[in-house]
Write an enzyme that holds these catalytic residues in place. Sequence first.
Site, short mmCIF file in Angstrom:
data_model
loop_
_atom_site.label_atom_id
_atom_site.label_comp_id
_atom_site.label_asym_id
_atom_site.label_seq_id
_atom_site.Cartn_x
_atom_site.Cartn_y
_atom_site.Cartn_z
N GLU A 25 0.87 -1.18 0.00
CA GLU A 25 0.00 0.00 0.00
C GLU A 25 0.91 1.24 0.00
O GLU A 25 1.57 1.52 1.01
CB GLU A 25 -0.91 -0.06 1.22
CG GLU A 25 -1.95 1.03 1.27
CD GLU A 25 -2.76 1.16 -0.01
OE1 GLU A 25 -3.20 0.15 -0.56
OE2 GLU A 25 -2.92 2.30 -0.48
N ARG A 48 -3.37 5.19 -9.93
CA ARG A 48 -3.47 4.12 -8.92
C ARG A 48 -4.76 3.33 -9.10
O ARG A 48 -5.74 3.84 -9.60
CB ARG A 48 -3.46 4.73 -7.52
CG ARG A 48 -2.13 5.30 -7.13
CD ARG A 48 -2.19 5.85 -5.74
NE ARG A 48 -2.43 4.80 -4.75
CZ ARG A 48 -2.91 5.04 -3.52
NH1 ARG A 48 -3.19 6.25 -3.16
NH2 ARG A 48 -3.07 4.04 -2.69
N CYS A 59 4.65 -2.38 -8.50
CA CYS A 59 3.29 -1.98 -8.11
C CYS A 59 3.32 -0.77 -7.15
O CYS A 59 3.61 0.33 -7.61
CB CYS A 59 2.56 -3.18 -7.51
SG CYS A 59 0.78 -2.97 -7.57
N GLU A 71 7.52 -11.18 -8.61
CA GLU A 71 7.91 -12.03 -7.47
C GLU A 71 6.87 -13.12 -7.21
O GLU A 71 7.14 -14.05 -6.45
CB GLU A 71 8.13 -11.15 -6.22
CG GLU A 71 6.89 -10.67 -5.48
CD GLU A 71 6.22 -9.46 -6.11
OE1 GLU A 71 6.55 -9.09 -7.25
OE2 GLU A 71 5.32 -8.88 -5.45
N HIS A 82 3.58 -7.98 -10.62
CA HIS A 82 4.37 -8.59 -9.54
C HIS A 82 5.18 -9.80 -10.04
O HIS A 82 4.70 -10.94 -9.92
CB HIS A 82 3.44 -9.07 -8.43
CG HIS A 82 2.78 -7.99 -7.67
ND1 HIS A 82 3.26 -7.52 -6.47
CD2 HIS A 82 1.67 -7.27 -7.93
CE1 HIS A 82 2.47 -6.57 -6.02
NE2 HIS A 82 1.50 -6.39 -6.90
#
EC number: 4.3.3.6
Length: 191
Positions: free
Chosen positions: A48, A106, A79, A170, A168
Amino acid sequence: MRIGVLAVQGAFAEHSAKVCQLGAEAVEIRKRHDIQTELDGLILPGGESTAMRKLLTELDLLEPLKEMIQNGLPVFGTCAGMILLAKEISGGGTPCFGTLDISVHRNAYGRQLGSFRCVDIFAGKEIEMPFIRAPYATNVRDNVTVLASHDNRIVAVRQDNQLATAFHPELTEDFTVYEYFFQTIAKRLRK
Ligand code: GLN
């Protein structure tokens, strides 16, 4: 190679695991003391962005990290990490590092499409891209290279030492984006 992974909030553990799988050392950054050691690169994870910006300020990490980025430390934001790097946030919102010459929208995919996976091209190679309440980039200045777009929206960019993806990597088995980032670091170390 020693990579700092910002670990004040969000999905940092997955990034640390990837870094270790590539044979580098991951240093999780939680407080000012953690950036006293020499770092070769920095990862800003998803999470966030407003909470992260607040914590970075409170922990007195924002200014020293910004200075390190401005001095050429290779940085990779995913992100929320992309949002932290962006110079401008569409529709208002306070930038954090503001070092990357883009604007970000966003939560750009609406509620229904909040999270999805797709396959698209990153720097000429097809990879899996998981999006989670992701941003996308607009107002990309001339000094910024677009590395990936999905549905005509810019989702990965590079500007000198700064790399950012709206998705993402990851959360996939693929190492393409990390290898790209590590090449940037290796080039800098050779200089
Ligand atoms: N929507 C989040 C933000 O604005 C980013 C989401 C993510 O990092 N997965 O900070």
